[in-house]
Scaffold this active site. Structure first.
Site, short mmCIF file in Angstrom:
data_model
loop_
_atom_site.label_atom_id
_atom_site.label_comp_id
_atom_site.label_asym_id
_atom_site.label_seq_id
_atom_site.Cartn_x
_atom_site.Cartn_y
_atom_site.Cartn_z
N HIS A 24 44.28 41.48 30.72
CA HIS A 24 43.68 42.36 31.49
C HIS A 24 42.53 42.07 32.48
CE1 HIS A 24 43.87 47.01 31.78
NE2 HIS A 24 43.61 46.65 32.92
N TYR A 65 45.21 51.99 28.26
CA TYR A 65 45.46 53.43 28.85
C TYR A 65 45.70 54.49 27.96
CZ TYR A 65 46.00 50.61 33.21
OH TYR A 65 45.95 49.93 34.19
#
Length: 338
Positions: free
Chosen positions: A114, A56
């Site tokens: 992830h 991010y």
């Protein structure tokens, strides 16, 4: 009857910790300038669960918001995740170290893989950087001759590797993750976007350090009932991203669905608040994101819906994977959700 404020999550040595039942998502497209103030707004509104990820690119902003809030670190539950170029066992800790340094914290509560996929890393992996418009060089990702990111099938989940005509396993990566708990750099480890077969690959190796959580996409269009049922059976907490779904090719949005809008109106709620409430009633932790201060506050105030309203939202389920909004399968040239 009110909804619970926390849900239990299994961690090392058969212990459990209580996880705040609503998380604040810190991903957004575009720049990162919004993140500090929005995260600070969330913390001041009462959020005590931040969902983050190295990719991010907002770890510094999140850390700054935590410090400015004045809330003790021990009162905030922080999740982060490593992107697939860190999936080789020797690289798993490197991503965690980057996050800790950028965020300015001593530990992470929950560290996740992830994706059940690995990408080939470049030599600068220990100093990789994530930010908007970061190149593969910045991200330390190797590329193929065609310029596409190079998949490392050897370190992918077994079924992804097999579908790609190779032999692979996520087990060595998982074992490297479990060793991080003893270092004190994270309290628990888990996965994200793992299917039932991909979880089954790891379960024999969880006797000491469990799969604490599987973070998945789930919302009324894609409830993921079978996967969540499997996870519940194995004491794997379900955290759900995209609880408001995305936009269909037709342009339809779940947030504008007449059923959701009607339920929200009946209960004097925002539509996001209604969808987060539905998610909590299912025993999952929604990770809604917003940059709007009023919606940030409303999305935290989950309430128990009537059975009729709950069922009305549940009945919005679409067939198969039609409701999925996040899928990198085509981008990486593999089948992820198998």
């Amino acid at each position: 009857m009110s909804l619970p404020a926390t849900l239990p999550m299994k961690i090392v040595n058969d212990s459990t910790i209580n996880v705040p039942v609503v998380g604040y998502g810190t991903w957004a497209a575009g720049g990162t300038g919004w993140c500090k103030e929005a995260t600070l707004t969330a913390l001041r509104a009462g959020y005590r669960h931040l969902d983050c990820a190295w990719k991010y690119g907002v770890d510094e902003e999140v850390g700054a918001a935590i410090r400015e809030s004045g809330i003790p670190r021990s009162e905030i539950f922080i999740t982060t995740k490593f992107w697939p170029q860190f999936a080789a066992p020797d690289n798993v800790e490197k991503c965690l170290d980057l996050v800790l340094k950028s965020m300015g914290v001593d530990y992470i509560d929950l560290y996740l893989a992830h994706w059940p996929l690995a990408l080939k890393a470049k030599k600068n992996i220990a100093t990789a950087k994530a930010f908007p418009d970061a190149t593969t060089d910045d991200l330390a990702i190797q590329t193929n001759a065609d310029g596409k990111e190079a998949v490392d099938l050897r370190n992918c989940a077994a079924n992804i590797a097999e579908a790609g005509g190779a032999k692979g396993s996520f087990i060595p990566t998982w074992q490297a993750m479990t060793e991080l708990v003893a270092t004190g750099k994270c309290r628990a480890v888990g996965v994200s976007n793992f299917s039932i077969p991909q979880l089954q690959e790891l379960l024999p190796y969880t006797s000491h350090v469990p799969i604490s959580c599987n973070q998945i996409e789930a919302h009324p269009w894609l409830p993921n009932d079978e996967l969540l049922s499997f996870m519940k059976h194995h004491d794997i907490l379900g955290a759900v991203y995209s609880p408001f779904a995305g936009q269909k090719e037709s342009g339809d949005k779940l947030l504008e669905d007449p059923t959701v809008v009607n339920v929200a109106k009946k209960n004097d709620m925002g539509v996001g608040q209604a969808l987060q409430s539905w998610a909590v009633m299912r025993g999952t932790i929604p990770l809604g994101k917003s940059q709007n201060p009023e919606r940030i506050k409303a999305n935290l105030a989950v309430k128990k819906l009537s059975q009729n309203d709950y069922d009305a939202i549940t009945n919005l389920k679409l067939k198969g994977d039609e409701g999925r909004t996040i899928d990198f399968s085509e981008y990486w040239g593999v089948k992820l959700f198998v």
